[in-house]
Design a protein around this motif. Sequence first.
Motif, PDB file in Angstrom:
ATOM      1  N   VAL A 104       0.840  -1.185   0.000  1.00 25.19           N
ATOM      2  CA  VAL A 104       0.000   0.000   0.000  1.00 25.19           C
ATOM      3  C   VAL A 104       0.881   1.243   0.000  1.00 25.19           C
ATOM      4  CG1 VAL A 104      -1.947  -1.136   1.123  1.00 25.19           C
ATOM      5  CG2 VAL A 104      -0.220  -0.025   2.522  1.00 25.19           C
ATOM      6  N   GLY A 105       0.461   2.240  -0.754  1.00 26.95           N
ATOM      7  CA  GLY A 105       1.216   3.479  -0.843  1.00 26.95           C
ATOM      8  C   GLY A 105       0.904   4.418   0.297  1.00 26.95           C
ATOM      9  N   ALA A 145       8.243   6.173  11.064  1.00 27.96           N
ATOM     10  CA  ALA A 145       8.538   4.774  11.383  1.00 27.96           C
ATOM     11  C   ALA A 145       7.356   4.130  12.098  1.00 27.96           C
ATOM     12  CB  ALA A 145       9.796   4.691  12.251  1.00 27.96           C
ATOM     13  N   ALA A 146       6.698   4.889  12.972  1.00 29.97           N
ATOM     14  CA  ALA A 146       5.529   4.357  13.674  1.00 29.97           C
ATOM     15  C   ALA A 146       4.387   4.085  12.703  1.00 29.97           C
ATOM     16  CB  ALA A 146       5.082   5.340  14.753  1.00 29.97           C
ATOM     17  N   VAL A 147       4.212   4.950  11.711  1.00 31.25           N
ATOM     18  CA  VAL A 147       3.179   4.736  10.695  1.00 31.25           C
ATOM     19  C   VAL A 147       3.460   3.465   9.905  1.00 31.25           C
ATOM     20  CG1 VAL A 147       2.278   5.636   8.510  1.00 31.25           C
ATOM     21  CG2 VAL A 147       2.503   7.154  10.479  1.00 31.25           C
ATOM     22  N   LYS A 148       4.697   3.282   9.506  1.00 30.56           N
ATOM     23  CA  LYS A 148       5.056   2.079   8.750  1.00 30.56           C
ATOM     24  C   LYS A 148       4.835   0.822   9.592  1.00 30.56           C
ATOM     25  CE  LYS A 148       8.940   2.451   6.356  1.00 30.56           C
ATOM     26  NZ  LYS A 148      10.343   2.813   6.058  1.00 30.56           N
ATOM     27  N   ALA A 149       5.117   0.911  10.889  1.00 34.03           N
ATOM     28  CA  ALA A 149       4.878  -0.231  11.774  1.00 34.03           C
ATOM     29  C   ALA A 149       3.386  -0.525  11.888  1.00 34.03           C
ATOM     30  CB  ALA A 149       5.474   0.040  13.150  1.00 34.03           C
ATOM     31  N   THR A 150       2.564   0.516  11.905  1.00 37.93           N
ATOM     32  CA  THR A 150       1.109   0.329  11.957  1.00 37.93           C
ATOM     33  C   THR A 150       0.616  -0.393  10.719  1.00 37.93           C
ATOM     34  OG1 THR A 150       0.762   2.294  13.329  1.00 37.93           O
ATOM     35  CG2 THR A 150      -1.106   1.525  12.028  1.00 37.93           C
ATOM     36  N   VAL A 151       1.082   0.026   9.562  1.00 37.80           N
ATOM     37  CA  VAL A 151       0.674  -0.613   8.314  1.00 37.80           C
ATOM     38  C   VAL A 151       1.146  -2.062   8.283  1.00 37.80           C
ATOM     39  CG1 VAL A 151       0.953  -0.573   5.805  1.00 37.80           C
ATOM     40  CG2 VAL A 151       0.576   1.565   7.062  1.00 37.80           C
ATOM     41  N   ALA A 152       2.368  -2.297   8.729  1.00 43.22           N
ATOM     42  CA  ALA A 152       2.866  -3.673   8.792  1.00 43.22           C
ATOM     43  C   ALA A 152       2.021  -4.516   9.737  1.00 43.22           C
ATOM     44  CB  ALA A 152       4.332  -3.682   9.222  1.00 43.22           C
ATOM     45  N   GLY A 153       1.535  -3.896  10.825  1.00 44.61           N
ATOM     46  CA  GLY A 153       0.675  -4.598  11.757  1.00 44.61           C
ATOM     47  C   GLY A 153      -0.649  -5.006  11.147  1.00 44.61           C
ATOM     48  N   MET A 154      -1.040  -4.365  10.063  1.00 46.99           N
ATOM     49  CA  MET A 154      -2.251  -4.749   9.332  1.00 46.99           C
ATOM     50  C   MET A 154      -2.007  -5.935   8.405  1.00 46.99           C
ATOM     51  SD  MET A 154      -3.634  -1.013   8.125  1.00 46.99           S
ATOM     52  CE  MET A 154      -3.948   0.335   9.268  1.00 46.99           C
ATOM     53  N   GLY A 155      -0.770  -6.374   8.340  1.00 37.88           N
ATOM     54  CA  GLY A 155      -0.426  -7.442   7.409  1.00 37.88           C
ATOM     55  C   GLY A 155      -0.128  -6.935   6.022  1.00 37.88           C
ATOM     56  N   LEU A 156       0.148  -5.624   5.894  1.00 35.44           N
ATOM     57  CA  LEU A 156       0.403  -4.999   4.609  1.00 35.44           C
ATOM     58  C   LEU A 156       1.834  -4.498   4.540  1.00 35.44           C
ATOM     59  CD1 LEU A 156      -2.921  -2.929   4.496  1.00 35.44           C
ATOM     60  CD2 LEU A 156      -2.457  -5.075   3.273  1.00 35.44           C
ATOM     61  N   VAL A 157       2.281  -4.193   3.341  1.00 38.66           N
ATOM     62  CA  VAL A 157       3.652  -3.721   3.122  1.00 38.66           C
ATOM     63  C   VAL A 157       3.602  -2.244   2.740  1.00 38.66           C
ATOM     64  CG1 VAL A 157       5.758  -3.995   1.768  1.00 38.66           C
ATOM     65  CG2 VAL A 157       4.355  -6.009   2.339  1.00 38.66           C
ATOM     66  N   PRO A 158       4.166  -1.361   3.561  1.00 44.00           N
ATOM     67  CA  PRO A 158       4.112   0.069   3.249  1.00 44.00           C
ATOM     68  C   PRO A 158       5.135   0.461   2.178  1.00 44.00           C
ATOM     69  CG  PRO A 158       5.310  -0.273   5.292  1.00 44.00           C
ATOM     70  CD  PRO A 158       4.811  -1.628   4.868  1.00 44.00           C
ATOM     71  N   ALA A 161      -3.286   6.936   8.174  1.00 46.48           N
ATOM     72  CA  ALA A 161      -2.294   5.939   8.597  1.00 46.48           C
ATOM     73  C   ALA A 161      -1.692   6.264   9.951  1.00 46.48           C
ATOM     74  CB  ALA A 161      -1.199   5.810   7.545  1.00 46.48           C
ATOM     75  N   ALA A 162      -1.619   7.555  10.297  1.00 41.58           N
ATOM     76  CA  ALA A 162      -1.029   7.959  11.575  1.00 41.58           C
ATOM     77  C   ALA A 162      -2.023   7.925  12.730  1.00 41.58           C
ATOM     78  CB  ALA A 162      -0.435   9.363  11.456  1.00 41.58           C
ATOM     79  N   SER A 163      -3.266   7.529  12.480  1.00 38.24           N
ATOM     80  CA  SER A 163      -4.248   7.429  13.561  1.00 38.24           C
ATOM     81  C   SER A 163      -3.873   6.305  14.515  1.00 38.24           C
ATOM     82  CB  SER A 163      -5.641   7.174  12.982  1.00 38.24           C
ATOM     83  OG  SER A 163      -6.113   8.282  12.239  1.00 38.24           O
TER      84      SER A 163
END
Length: 346
Positions: free
Chosen positions: A44-45, A60-73, A164-166
């Motif tokens: 996901v972009g 970095a925290a945003v990217k970790a959140t997206v990764a936590g969704m099972g997605l690749v930022p 994404a930053a929520s």
Amino acid sequence: MQDRRTLLKGAAGLTAALALPARTAAAALPGPRKPPRLRPGDTVGLIEPAGFTHDAFDLAAVKATVAGMGLVPKVAPHVAARYGYLAGSDAERAADVNAMFADDSVRAIFAIRGGWGCARILPLLDYALIRAHPKLLVGFSDITALHMALAARAGFTTIHGPVAASSWGKLSWDSFRSLAFEGAMPLYQPPETVEDRLAPRGGRVRTFRSGKATGRLLGGNLTVLSALVGTPYLPDFAGAILFIEDTNEAEYRIDRMLTQLTLAGILGKVAGVVFGQCTDCVSDGPSYGGFTLSEVLQQHLGALGVPAFQGALFGHVPNQYSLPEGCRAEIDADAGTIRILEPAVA
């Protein structure tokens, strides 16, 4: 008492469509095209079409959140840029949006944050390119400008939901996953609250006009929406369910913006209205003695002659429901519910 974060319920079992009044006839027109659903492992972009992220730790925290969704930022090239209070120049931010839609490796697009600036890039977007590559765009607040422009010029579903930053609490995540991954048609209900009161005050619904209505969900932040009036970047609201929210706006400014929507003919077209959360929308001056927010809403929404209520869980709050822009939904102004009637994704 039931945990307030487990209130997302499926709409399976809906067996009959309600007869619609003439005012909602436009809702029967063909709906928007559906972007592909998300799958674990999808890329996901990440874009910043408005305000900028302050430091690398936040990103970095945003990217970790997206990764936590099972997605690749996948971070857009100009996310680290800054131009005044914007995340890069208008041309740079627009280029990131266009590039993410053109990139076949990207399956959906998340705005990292809102702020201000999306409206500035609307003339710079390649709508032919975007129409040819339908993808879920996810965000709220200032991202409303992009949702409206894509509804008007691209014709596919987007998701008004957390950026994404929520914080992405359980309720937010369950709601988004239901729409974007599962293609479900959930029923959104007022949240239950745990309060030491005989009659809890949190999660209450204010009904301005009773009844049920069906139509396409369209809307977002009231300030952004009203600022687009008179531009070519608003969709047709005929027969729509208008949903709106705001934050840090005094009662008289909410009044002014709703008046603008009335004078522009938008409120007179809709089949129903849902006003979500209005965070810190209370005048704090010691001499203020004007209308309350509920009184302002009653004046504007109660006179429309269509179902309208306040209190749905979307807006500038820690947890919120995701709403599929352009999808058909049914609202019940007495129960304070929103039932999604078609999948948001293919």
